[in-house]
Write an enzyme that holds these catalytic residues in place. Sequence first.
Site, short mmCIF file in Angstrom:
data_model
loop_
_atom_site.label_atom_id
_atom_site.label_comp_id
_atom_site.label_asym_id
_atom_site.label_seq_id
_atom_site.Cartn_x
_atom_site.Cartn_y
_atom_site.Cartn_z
N GLU A 33 0.80 -1.24 0.00
CA GLU A 33 0.00 0.00 0.00
C GLU A 33 0.83 1.28 0.00
OE1 GLU A 33 -2.40 -0.39 3.55
OE2 GLU A 33 -3.96 -1.42 2.45
N GLU A 76 -5.93 -8.06 -0.18
CA GLU A 76 -6.44 -7.82 1.17
C GLU A 76 -7.91 -7.45 1.06
OE1 GLU A 76 -4.51 -5.09 3.86
OE2 GLU A 76 -2.53 -5.63 3.10
C1 BGP Z 1 -3.97 -2.59 5.49
C2 BGP Z 1 -2.62 -3.10 5.83
C3 BGP Z 1 -2.58 -4.29 6.70
C4 BGP Z 1 -3.75 -4.45 7.60
C5 BGP Z 1 -5.08 -4.01 7.08
C6 BGP Z 1 -6.20 -3.92 8.08
O1 BGP Z 1 -3.94 -1.21 5.37
O2 BGP Z 1 -1.87 -3.41 4.68
O3 BGP Z 1 -1.30 -4.39 7.27
O4 BGP Z 1 -3.54 -4.55 8.92
O5 BGP Z 1 -4.98 -2.79 6.41
O6 BGP Z 1 -6.03 -2.78 8.86
P1 BGP Z 1 -6.15 -2.81 10.43
O7 BGP Z 1 -5.18 -3.84 10.89
O8 BGP Z 1 -5.80 -1.47 10.87
O9 BGP Z 1 -7.54 -3.19 10.70
#
Ligand code: BGP
Length: 484
Positions: A190, A383
Amino acid sequence: MYNNQRFPEGFLWGGATAANQIEGAYEEDNKGLSTSDFAVFEPNSEGKDFTFDVNSKQLEEYLKGDSDKLFPKRWGIDFYHRYKEDIALFAEMGFKVFRMSISWPRIFPTGLEEEPNEKGLQFYDDIFDELKKYNIEPLVTISHYEIPITLTQKYNGWESREMIDLYVKFAQTLFERYKNKVKYWITFNEMNMSLTSLYTGAGILEDKLKVSKKQAAYQATHHQFVASSLAMKAGHHIIPDAKIGCMICRLETYAASSKPEDQLQALKEDHLNLFYPDVQVRGEYPSYMNRYFEENNISIKKEPEDDAILKNNTADFIAFSYYMTYIAEDRPDSEDISGILISQIKNPYLKLSQWGWPIDPIGFRIALNKLYDRYQKPLFPVENGLGAKDILESDGTIHDQYRIDYLKQHIAQMKEAIHDGVEIIGYTTWGPIDLISCSKSEISKRYGFIYVDADDFGKGSYDRYKKDSFYWYKKVIKSNGELL
Ligand code: BGP
């Protein structure tokens, strides 16, 4: 014959993680300290979007070691010691792919060493061998939200161009070592998130900057673009059949209304998100950014060779995370919306997750179509998922129907996108096993099919339990997405 009504044969179903959110063992086997080792968990921080930001005073205090703060990314879910059990569970669900990242300071503890840390390299060899046993393809993110802390101290992270060579050395070491084991790579997680958190995305301490936050974010991004292209060049040379992708957090943006000014604002914000793949897929800075840079007093320092490096080394596929959609509205402060995590304007048609993230499966289909229309390159949604509080029942079951509903709807829309003609390599849900949240450093925001018995303070047995969604995802994979 036109037949895209099903997921293609060989579609890569699986799950996605990041080293700093699962491994733990933060000082074992010569690992150096990472920027993520200083991410603090703040109890009762509801309402705050992002707690993963560190300033130089805090860092100094944390480095002294006498802080009473909690740093959950240091212990993760103990994947470092339990990876065999976890991979066996992924295999039981039928995973075809496992997305993971490599901790830079495990390989180069300060980032500055000439020679890599053999024990760190061996750890990932062991993981790849374990995955191979079950025919699970690794998808490796070279840099997922962490750099050796020494590089933050010495260079203020990606603010400095020195980072390019250090990153390329790290990437090259990985390509050489794992050339027979890893085919799918992503250079940076990202990349657009540096705008939200300079520390998370670029290892930069904001209070040390002598320039504006935006100037620093875009200059750091430029360094990452060049580093990414040089890594793609090295990767393709060392592993001729490698597939190396770029990645963004896709902020699918709707206009708040049909008012032309709102539509224009949505276009502008979309540009700020597509800027990253535009550079990495088309190989050059898009012209729309010239005006944006001028109006925001941003000037990117480039070296004469940079343009050719970007032009000649572009991404093989576009990876992206998809969690939610945004709303753009023409208003005085709207230009800053690119730097926030969640849309400030609520969409009345969407429900929110327990963490306030709007749930929009149709937005996923739109995102897939828009990215494919623009680039005509294979896409890889790497993701997607629902962070929710789960309850471990006394009999060891977890009934997470809400997670099944979320994923079911998103997968159904992905299938529609395939029918629309979009080329998709695979799909990895975020956090197939509960892990430490990136933004909040807590474990109670759970994404997994597998429950980890631990709390936000690091207490618990760390035993693994299968949630209802575990059995559901297994069925989805077995039927190649036909049974949802
Ligand atoms: C994305 C990232 C991840 C991840 C996910 C969920 O932005 O690449 O590393 O954790 O989001 O976010 P969070 O863990 O804050 O819920």
